[in-house]
Design an enzyme around this catalytic site. Structure first.
Site, PDB file in Angstrom:
ATOM      1  N   LYS A  72       0.801  -1.227   0.000  1.00 19.81           N
ATOM      2  CA  LYS A  72       0.000   0.000   0.000  1.00 19.81           C
ATOM      3  C   LYS A  72       0.833   1.276   0.000  1.00 19.81           C
ATOM      4  O   LYS A  72       0.498   2.250  -0.663  1.00 19.81           O
ATOM      5  CB  LYS A  72      -0.932   0.028   1.216  1.00 19.81           C
ATOM      6  CG  LYS A  72      -2.161  -0.846   1.088  1.00 19.81           C
ATOM      7  CD  LYS A  72      -3.059  -0.612   2.302  1.00 19.81           C
ATOM      8  CE  LYS A  72      -4.304  -1.458   2.224  1.00 19.81           C
ATOM      9  NZ  LYS A  72      -5.267  -1.144   3.288  1.00 19.81           N
ATOM     10  N   ASP A 108     -10.126   3.598   1.776  1.00 21.11           N
ATOM     11  CA  ASP A 108     -10.303   3.168   3.173  1.00 21.11           C
ATOM     12  C   ASP A 108     -10.928   4.270   4.036  1.00 21.11           C
ATOM     13  O   ASP A 108     -11.775   3.993   4.888  1.00 21.11           O
ATOM     14  CB  ASP A 108      -8.956   2.769   3.793  1.00 21.11           C
ATOM     15  CG  ASP A 108      -8.547   1.335   3.439  1.00 21.11           C
ATOM     16  OD1 ASP A 108      -9.431   0.542   3.071  1.00 21.11           O
ATOM     17  OD2 ASP A 108      -7.349   1.021   3.540  1.00 21.11           O
TER      18      ASP A 108
HETATM   19  N1  LIG Z   1     -12.166  -3.177   7.981  1.00 19.74           N
HETATM   20  C1  LIG Z   1     -11.364  -2.792   6.993  1.00 19.74           C
HETATM   21  O1  LIG Z   1     -11.788  -2.412   5.903  1.00 19.74           O
HETATM   22  C2  LIG Z   1      -9.882  -2.789   7.218  1.00 19.74           C
HETATM   23  C3  LIG Z   1      -9.049  -2.047   6.358  1.00 19.74           C
HETATM   24  C4  LIG Z   1      -7.652  -2.082   6.600  1.00 19.74           C
HETATM   25  C5  LIG Z   1      -7.157  -2.833   7.658  1.00 19.74           C
HETATM   26  N2  LIG Z   1      -8.017  -3.540   8.448  1.00 19.74           N
HETATM   27  C6  LIG Z   1      -7.511  -4.337   9.578  1.00 19.74           C
HETATM   28  O2  LIG Z   1      -6.808  -3.458  10.450  1.00 19.74           O
HETATM   29  C7  LIG Z   1      -5.739  -4.162  11.097  1.00 19.74           C
HETATM   30  C8  LIG Z   1      -4.428  -3.388  10.910  1.00 19.74           C
HETATM   31  O3  LIG Z   1      -4.121  -3.316   9.537  1.00 19.74           O
HETATM   32  P1  LIG Z   1      -2.917  -2.385   9.010  1.00 19.74           P
HETATM   33  O4  LIG Z   1      -2.965  -2.433   7.534  1.00 19.74           O
HETATM   34  O5  LIG Z   1      -2.933  -1.065   9.701  1.00 19.74           O
HETATM   35  O6  LIG Z   1      -1.640  -3.206   9.536  1.00 19.74           O
HETATM   36  P2  LIG Z   1      -0.178  -2.632   9.895  1.00 19.74           P
HETATM   37  O7  LIG Z   1       0.134  -1.471   9.033  1.00 19.74           O
HETATM   38  O8  LIG Z   1       0.693  -3.822   9.920  1.00 19.74           O
HETATM   39  O9  LIG Z   1      -0.349  -2.056  11.413  1.00 19.74           O
HETATM   40  C9  LIG Z   1      -0.599  -2.944  12.482  1.00 19.74           C
HETATM   41  C10 LIG Z   1      -0.892  -2.136  13.739  1.00 19.74           C
HETATM   42  O10 LIG Z   1      -1.239  -3.063  14.782  1.00 19.74           O
HETATM   43  C11 LIG Z   1      -0.320  -2.900  15.879  1.00 19.74           C
HETATM   44  N3  LIG Z   1      -0.101  -4.198  16.508  1.00 19.74           N
HETATM   45  C12 LIG Z   1       0.069  -5.387  15.874  1.00 19.74           C
HETATM   46  N4  LIG Z   1       0.228  -6.381  16.789  1.00 19.74           N
HETATM   47  C13 LIG Z   1       0.155  -5.783  18.012  1.00 19.74           C
HETATM   48  C14 LIG Z   1       0.226  -6.279  19.344  1.00 19.74           C
HETATM   49  N5  LIG Z   1       0.412  -7.569  19.611  1.00 19.74           N
HETATM   50  N6  LIG Z   1       0.097  -5.391  20.368  1.00 19.74           N
HETATM   51  C15 LIG Z   1      -0.104  -4.085  20.119  1.00 19.74           C
HETATM   52  N7  LIG Z   1      -0.195  -3.551  18.877  1.00 19.74           N
HETATM   53  C16 LIG Z   1      -0.055  -4.394  17.835  1.00 19.74           C
HETATM   54  C17 LIG Z   1       0.934  -2.327  15.257  1.00 19.74           C
HETATM   55  O11 LIG Z   1       1.717  -1.720  16.251  1.00 19.74           O
HETATM   56  P3  LIG Z   1       3.305  -1.512  16.035  1.00 19.74           P
HETATM   57  O12 LIG Z   1       3.452  -0.258  15.241  1.00 19.74           O
HETATM   58  O13 LIG Z   1       3.835  -1.415  17.405  1.00 19.74           O
HETATM   59  O14 LIG Z   1       3.810  -2.733  15.309  1.00 19.74           O
HETATM   60  C18 LIG Z   1       0.312  -1.344  14.255  1.00 19.74           C
HETATM   61  O15 LIG Z   1      -0.151  -0.182  14.904  1.00 19.74           O
HETATM   62  C19 LIG Z   1      -5.718  -5.565  10.480  1.00 19.74           C
HETATM   63  O16 LIG Z   1      -6.455  -6.432  11.303  1.00 19.74           O
HETATM   64  C20 LIG Z   1      -6.457  -5.378   9.161  1.00 19.74           C
HETATM   65  O17 LIG Z   1      -7.082  -6.557   8.690  1.00 19.74           O
HETATM   66  C21 LIG Z   1      -9.354  -3.522   8.263  1.00 19.74           C
END
Ligand SMILES: NC(=O)c1ccc[n+]([C@@H]2O[C@H](COP(=O)([O-])OP(=O)(O)OC[C@H]3O[C@@H](n4cnc5c(N)ncnc54)[C@H](OP(=O)(O)O)[C@@H]3O)[C@@H](O)[C@H]2O)c1
Length: 289
Positions: A72, A108
């Site tokens: 992305k 998004d």
């Molecule tokens: N509903 C929708 O349309 C939609 C759209 C996009 C994403 N999502 C969902 O949103 C979530 C995040 O996606 P993303 O694209 O933002 O992923 P990303 O860029 O990899 O970011 C992940 C986030 O989660 C945090 N995190 C992961 N594991 C953690 C843990 N064990 N404890 C505390 N914080 C933790 C990370 O913190 P750090 O920075 O410390 O690693 C970071 O802030 C996913 O579940 C994805 O499927 C949903």
């Protein structure tokens, strides 16, 4: 199943991995319902091959693709042009190919807001929100809320420098105050207590065994809790929020709406979001249905 011919137009999704994506079921259900001569295909594209894949799509007259992890942000440097939202968010989740050029957009942020509106919940203009996380999805959520006229957004993330970086990039682009607090701090509890909206954008909640990220003692029933994780219809955060009497919003609505906006941009036809939602629920939660 769409009957494929030399006239069939191609849209799809790129990611690594991509096999887990349920977007093909969602989009192909909407395509089939409208009897359109299109097909939505998942493409496994590795990081080192992103540029070649984009060139290939242009050559093959692919109409557009969605973009998922890990491309992305990386794709932004390959685009010929980008929407204001994609530029502010610093990431594209939708590409449109036209006349040998590639245009990047990010649906998004709009998807997040449309899913909220669909639940009959207003964005708290002039109010405050707490956003957990500072990854790709958090960027879209913070931009959506900042452009909607909130007074204050408080961000808390496990890795604090990422939250600080997000604040530094986005604060100058809006009049909304953005503050960063520690996940385990009393400031976070105070911010949650007075927030109109609490949004979890971290991946915590994807597994039923995930521990809650924050202490919810200070959560008031007046706060709307929005969970963007969609792997189960009710994550632990949503269950506790519901038990406390909060209004809750699950992640599937955002997923449906970001997809529906992309569909319309590629195909020029508004899809049936209910058809998309049912296809997604069948693919994601087969046991619950
Ligand atoms: N509903 C929708 O349309 C939609 C759209 C996009 C994403 N999502 C969902 O949103 C979530 C995040 O996606 P993303 O694209 O933002 O992923 P990303 O860029 O990899 O970011 C992940 C986030 O989660 C945090 N995190 C992961 N594991 C953690 C843990 N064990 N404890 C505390 N914080 C933790 C990370 O913190 P750090 O920075 O410390 O690693 C970071 O802030 C996913 O579940 C994805 O499927 C949903």
């Amino acid at each position: 199943m769409t009957k494929i011919s030399g006239h069939t137009k191609i849209v799809g999704i790129i990611g690594d991995p991509v096999q887990h994506s349920r977007s093909p079921q969602m989009h192909n259900a909407a395509i089939a319902e409208r009897k359109l001569d299109y097909i939505y295909v998942p493409f496994h594209v590795r990081s080192g091959e992103l540029r070649e894949a984009i060139e290939g799509f242009k050559a093959l007259n692919v109409l557009g693709v969605n973009v998922t992890i890990p491309h992305k942000r990386a794709v932004m440097s390959i685009l010929d042009d980008a929407s204001r939202e994609a530029t502010l968010i610093g990431a594209a989740n939708t590409l449109i190919f036209c006349d040998g050029k590639v245009y990047g957009d990010n649906t998004d942020a709009q998807g997040f807001l449309q899913a909220m509106a669909e639940e009959g919940i207003d964005v708290p203009v002039g109010g405050s929100a707490v956003v957990l996380g500072a990854g790709g999805a958090a960027r879209a959520v913070v931009v959506a809320l900042a452009l909607s006229g909130l007074n204050l957004i408080t961000i808390a993330n496990r890795t604090e420098w990422k939250a600080n970086q997000l604040e530094k990039e986005l604060a100058p682009t809006s009049e909304t105050a953005i503050s960063v607090v520690d996940l385990a701090s009393s400031q976070l509890n105070a911010a949650i207590h007075s927030a109109d909206l609490l949004v979890n954008t971290t991946s915590v909640g994807m597994k039923d065994t995930d521990q809650l990220l924050i202490d919810l003692d200070s959560l008031s029933p007046d706060t709307t809790v929005y969970e963007i994780v969609y792997t189960s219809p009710e994550t632990p955060l949503l269950r506790i929020a519901r038990e406390k009497g909060c209004q809750t919003i699950g992640g599937i609505g955002m997923l449906v709406h970001q997809g529906a906006i992309a569909f319309e941009k590629w195909i020029g036809i508004v899809p049936n979001v209910e058809t998309m939602r049912i296809a997604l629920e069948q693919a994601l939660y087969p046991k619950e249905l």
